[in-house]
Design an enzyme around this catalytic site. Structure first.
Site, short mmCIF file in Angstrom:
data_model
loop_
_atom_site.label_atom_id
_atom_site.label_comp_id
_atom_site.label_asym_id
_atom_site.label_seq_id
_atom_site.Cartn_x
_atom_site.Cartn_y
_atom_site.Cartn_z
N CYS A 1 0.79 -1.23 0.00
CA CYS A 1 0.00 0.00 0.00
C CYS A 1 0.83 1.29 0.00
O CYS A 1 0.31 2.35 -0.35
CB CYS A 1 -0.94 0.00 1.20
SG CYS A 1 -2.01 -1.45 1.27
N HIS B 1 -3.84 6.85 1.06
CA HIS B 1 -4.19 5.46 0.76
C HIS B 1 -5.56 5.18 1.37
O HIS B 1 -5.96 5.78 2.37
CB HIS B 1 -3.13 4.53 1.33
CG HIS B 1 -3.56 3.10 1.34
ND1 HIS B 1 -4.01 2.45 0.22
CD2 HIS B 1 -3.63 2.19 2.37
CE1 HIS B 1 -4.33 1.20 0.54
NE2 HIS B 1 -4.11 1.03 1.83
N ASN C 1 -10.14 -1.62 -0.87
CA ASN C 1 -8.73 -1.29 -0.67
C ASN C 1 -7.96 -1.78 -1.90
O ASN C 1 -7.74 -2.98 -2.08
CB ASN C 1 -8.24 -1.98 0.59
CG ASN C 1 -6.77 -1.72 0.90
OD1 ASN C 1 -5.99 -1.38 0.02
ND2 ASN C 1 -6.39 -1.91 2.14
#
Length: 327
Positions: free
Chosen positions: A114, A254, A284
């Protein structure tokens, strides 16, 4: 001194929309629909790649859109960086360059989950400010749906519920206009086994989970790191830039899940209008979440030249990095 300027951002998402109901009824999610109603993730749906889609096809599509939108000559791009923790081949950046007709002097991959995009931006900034490149292309592409173990028990099922697929591309160039003004960086290596994936054999601690599947091994460790490290790197970046939150228009972060995003926003002191989110619609998407968000803001005309943003990446490892930069 030259600076780094964002020229354009594009996104490409799979067409297949998977709702929470779909995840339970069609994809074998091992918990009832009521689990989502009690959950604080806030994710209503996500995109899953189709049989013919890969990180490379999604990433190449985002690049083609970007080249078409900007009319930038392919041979003027000096560096290509691909960020992905799910790329199907080694040398993903080279494969993308070939597929999009680019011939960069440098092409390499970053597989740090991420935090990948903000790390790529950090490296791009060094190439551009140091004079080694005129233009740098970052492509972040993830197909995580093939790495989720839907038979997981305990805390592992959370990844099956939050992950999605997608790609984003961002073109940067050397400019005399203000760019990256400050950066904060930090890692927490002791949490390196909190989230991981073994491609070769089942981990001894989790023998029932097949190779190649993402493991969420230590939720407590991730939450602990999440509550500390991202806020720390943001304050470091602001301090290096010599500005405060009141001087920043956008928080571009993020997108792990909605409850975590709200914690970060409130802790830093941003309003909901200053912090665009897409996790509720896309899930996500790991390293692709920030470029997807940037592309949406630009498409909607909300991001204006001169806007200062705080860009934050954080994730498995545990790693975190933040940049203060002007658009």
């Amino acid at each position: 001194m030259p600076h780094t300027r964002i020229i354009a951002a594009t996104r490409h998402l799979p067409e297949k929309v998977v709702t929470n109901r779909d995840l339970v009824e069609s994809h074998g999610f091992p918990f009832p629909l009521e689990w989502f109603e009690r959950s604080t993730t806030g994710i209503r749906e996500r995109r899953f790649a189709g049989p013919e889609e890969t990180t490379l096809t999604l990433g190449a599509a985002a690049i083609r859109q970007l080249l078409q939108k900007t009319s930038v000559a392919p041979d003027s791009i000096d560096v290509v960086i691909m960020t992905s923790s799910t790329c199907e081949v080694s040398g993903g950046a080279l494969n993308l360059a070939h597929m999009a007709g680019l011939k960069p002097g440098v092409a390499f991959d970053i597989a740090i989950a991420c935090t990948g995009f903000v790390l790529a931006l950090d490296l791009a900034n060094q190439y551009l400010r140091g004079g080694a490149a005129r233009r740098v292309l970052i492509v972040s592409s993830e197909v995580q749906s093939r790495h989720v173990y839907l038979g997981a028990d305990g805390q592992h099922h959370k990844f099956a519920a939050i992950l999605g697929d997608g790609a984003g591309a961002v073109l940067l160039e050397r400019s005399e206009e203000p760019g990256v003004e400050g950066t904060g960086r930090a890692t927490m290596p002791e949490q390196c086994r909190s989230v991981f994936r073994s491609n070769y054999e089942p981990m001894p601690e989790f023998p029932h989970i097949p190779p190649g599947k993402i493991l969420y091994a230590n939720e407590r460790g991730i939450v602990s790191a999440f509550l500390r490290l991202p806020i720390e790197v943001c304050h470091r970046a602001l301090a290096e830039a010599g500005v405060g939150i009141q001087d920043v228009r956008w928080l571009i972060s993020h997108q792990p899940q909605m409850d975590m995003l709200e914690v970060i926003r409130k802790e830093l002191g941003f309003s909901p209008e200053q912090h665009p989110v897409n996790a509720d619609r896309y899930g996500n998407t790991s390293s692709a979440s920030i470029p997807i968000c940037l592309a949406e803001l630009m498409e909607e005309g909300r991001l204006q030249r001169g806007d200062r943003m705080l860009m934050l990446g954080m994730g498995a490892g545990f790693t975190a990095m933040a940049h203060v930069l002007r658009f």
